[in-house]
Scaffold this active site. Structure first.
Site, PDB file in Angstrom:
ATOM      1  N   CYS A  56       4.448 128.534 -46.758  1.00  0.00           N
ATOM      2  CA  CYS A  56       3.950 129.158 -45.527  1.00  0.00           C
ATOM      3  C   CYS A  56       3.505 130.602 -45.719  1.00  0.00           C
ATOM      4  O   CYS A  56       3.092 131.252 -44.758  1.00  0.00           O
ATOM      5  CB  CYS A  56       4.999 129.031 -44.435  1.00  0.00           C
ATOM      6  SG  CYS A  56       5.470 127.307 -44.216  1.00  0.00           S
ATOM      7  N   HIS A  71       6.142 136.030 -37.937  1.00  0.00           N
ATOM      8  CA  HIS A  71       6.038 134.695 -38.529  1.00  0.00           C
ATOM      9  C   HIS A  71       6.737 133.666 -37.645  1.00  0.00           C
ATOM     10  O   HIS A  71       6.332 132.504 -37.620  1.00  0.00           O
ATOM     11  CB  HIS A  71       6.674 134.684 -39.921  1.00  0.00           C
ATOM     12  CG  HIS A  71       6.651 133.344 -40.568  1.00  0.00           C
ATOM     13  ND1 HIS A  71       5.493 132.777 -41.034  1.00  0.00           N
ATOM     14  CD2 HIS A  71       7.636 132.416 -40.800  1.00  0.00           C
ATOM     15  CE1 HIS A  71       5.755 131.568 -41.541  1.00  0.00           C
ATOM     16  NE2 HIS A  71       7.051 131.334 -41.401  1.00  0.00           N
ATOM     17  N   HIS A  93       2.931 125.445 -36.013  1.00  0.00           N
ATOM     18  CA  HIS A  93       3.021 126.076 -37.336  1.00  0.00           C
ATOM     19  C   HIS A  93       2.171 125.292 -38.337  1.00  0.00           C
ATOM     20  O   HIS A  93       2.565 124.208 -38.769  1.00  0.00           O
ATOM     21  CB  HIS A  93       4.483 126.109 -37.773  1.00  0.00           C
ATOM     22  CG  HIS A  93       4.715 126.750 -39.105  1.00  0.00           C
ATOM     23  ND1 HIS A  93       3.807 127.613 -39.694  1.00  0.00           N
ATOM     24  CD2 HIS A  93       5.766 126.665 -39.965  1.00  0.00           C
ATOM     25  CE1 HIS A  93       4.297 128.012 -40.859  1.00  0.00           C
ATOM     26  NE2 HIS A  93       5.467 127.453 -41.044  1.00  0.00           N
TER      27      HIS A  93
END
Lengths: 93, 429
Positions: free
Chosen positions: B181, B319, B356
């Site tokens: 990620c 995030h 996400h």
């Protein structure tokens, strides 16, 4: 048997059209002829030739050896090669 | 990292392109961000309603569920030639469209990019688990004797850079990043450095991910996903009731250039990337350090690289993915870094809206920051009802704020304890 091979010619041509790259070096509208070279005249790259081979193997149930690919320079070479493979596969045991 | 202040080469953003759950072009993405409108929708994987995934950040107007490119559909104003299409994964189709948009936004036609030795391509995706799985299944069925000739380049990690570099005739650099990620955050950071070091004058930075069962269902096995069916409950970063992330797919492209090069061709800079930083947790394969120690270090390094004080940061695009452990660690890290008096940035996670999208997150959110700077707003936390006590002291507005942030910190964290942060500054100031 002859009619089978004639139909196969049409199928090989259709596959070549289907995998024909866009744009130069060749206009899509121009007919494909036996004397045309796959790479230099029609613009295929090695991956496109591999895709055509993969398609024809699936369709006709034949195996095209990698070593034979280097001899398939023109449309005519490919059609003759497929004819030979089909004749082999259709030959009575 | 090489500070732009040290070497004198500044990096500016000149183009953005979006295929995301909240919009497939800049105006629609901007409107969704400003309104706090999410792009999550119900989705059934493998025709099994018992899989504990109810919603995902879906990509609209594309149909790329099949492994056969002949079945795919995408908005017709994008022309993807078949010799490009044959090697793409589903997320490659998204990326092609996003990059086409970004180049147009930057005022760069393909002829200017093709063959230019000073233009590089920096990509990030996890590859296509679906293409890999299905192509290998076909090969196993044939006992290894037959396979799709494009099976490798359409599936393995790197498929994005292979295909986009070939199509756009990239000469300066073609590379990919695989840090889960933080992948596209790394891509953006290292692309900036390539420009600062004088190795390139321009970089195309692209992140993308598939959205299908093969990509997402394995995260259910990790118990990392929210099982909730209500999008507002499923993706609610920093909320005390959060219970996992919501998966997403799409692609975002960002064009960055050396400021002098952009100026010489008359391009309007949309933002400046002042610096970036990275650090690692040294802690776990998959979970964040409980106090976000790696993220703290990455933020401090980014601030130092950019020569920016914490008090100057107006907005943090967090995030925070809506997982219990990750959001808490980031909240603690933010409180540590912004502990000085006067250091009170607005903090929000736009993953409430998008879900996400894994490797895509970092560059997508950097692009969102550029939109906010130029759109005159600061995104809020529209799904936040009751903040986690760990967030005490952080400014987490629920609603969008009608003020453009001037200086932004963009955070990303990933598996293996990877952390990457960017500092962006408005080009309007």
């Amino acid at each position: 048997m002859e009619s089978d091979l004639s139909a196969a010619h049409e199928v090989v041509l259709a596959a070549l059209f289907d995998y024909l790259p866009e744009g130069p070096p060749r206009e899509r509208e121009t007919p494909i002829t036996d004397d045309q070279r796959l790479v230099e005249d029609l613009g295929y790259d090695s991956l496109a030739i591999a895709e055509i081979v993969f398609f024809l193997e699936d369709l006709f149930g034949v195996i095209i050896q990698t070593a034979d690919l280097k001899n398939l320079q023109t449309v005519g070479d490919l059609r003759t090669y497929v004819d030979g493979k089909l004749a082999e596969s259709l030959r009575p045991e | 990292m090489t500070s732009s202040r040290q070497v004198g080469r500044r990096v500016v953003v000149t183009g953005l392109g979006f295929i995301t759950p909240i919009g497939n072009d800049l105006p629609s993405v901007s409107a969704s961000l400003c309104r706090g409108a999410h792009g999550l929708a119900p989705l059934l994987f493998w025709n099994n309603p018992d899989i504990p995934i109810r919603v995902a950040g879906t990509v609209k107007d594309f149909s790329v569920e099949s492994i056969y490119w002949r079945d795919w559909r995408w908005p017709e104003h994008y022309h993807i030639p078949r010799e490009t299409l044959r090697g793409l994964a589903p997320h490659g189709v998204y990326a092609f469209c996003a990059l086409t948009q970004a180049l147009e936004h930057a005022g760069l036609d393909n002829d200017r990019i093709a063959g230019d030795e000073w233009t590089g391509l920096y990509c990030a995706s996890a590859g296509s688990a679906m293409m890999l799985h299905e192509n290998l299944a076909l090969m196993h069925a044939a006992n290894g004797m037959r396979g799709n000739p494009l099976g490798v380049v359409s599936s393995i990690a790197g498929t994005l850079n292979f295909n986009l570099a070939a199509h756009f005739r990239i000469r300066g650099a073609a590379c990919g990043f695989a840090s889960a990620c933080t992948s596209s955050s790394h891509a953006l950071g290292y692309a900036c450095d390539a420009i600062r070091l004088g190795r390139l004058k321009r970089a195309l930075v692209v992140g993308a991910e598939d959205l299908n069962g093969d990509t997402l269902v394995p995260f259910a096995a990790m118990r990392a996903l929210s099982p909730a069916g209500d999008p507002r409950k499923a993706s609610r970063p920093f909320d005390v009731g959060r219970d996992g992330f919501v998966g997403a797919g799409g692609a975002v492209a960002v064009i960055i250039e050396e400021a002098a090069v952009a100026g010489a061709r008359g391009a309007e800079p949309l933002a400046e990337i002042l610096g970036w930083g990275e650090a690692a947790d040294g802690f776990s394969v998959a979970t964040s350090h409980p106090e976000g120690t790696g993220l703290q270090l990455a933020m401090r390094r980014a601030l130092a690289d950019a020569s920016v004080e914490p008090q100057e940061v107006d907005y943090v695009n967090a995030h925070a993915t809506s997982t219990p452990v990750g959001d808490r660690a980031e909240a603690i890290a933010l409180r540590q870094v912004f502990s000085d008096p006067g250091a009170q940035p607005v903090v929000s996670s736009t993953k409430a809206l998008t879900g996400h999208p894994l490797s895509l997150s970092g560059v997508m959110e950097a692009a969102f920051c550029v939109i906010a700077m130029n759109g005159g707003f600061t995104p809020g936390n529209p799904h936040l009802e009751k903040p986690d006590p760990a967030c005490e002291g952080l400014r987490l507005p629920r609603e969008t704020i009608a003020t453009a942030p001037r200086t932004i910190l963009n955070n990303s964290s990933g598996f293996g304890g990877s952390n990457v942060c960017h500092i962006l500054r408005s080009a309007r100031s």
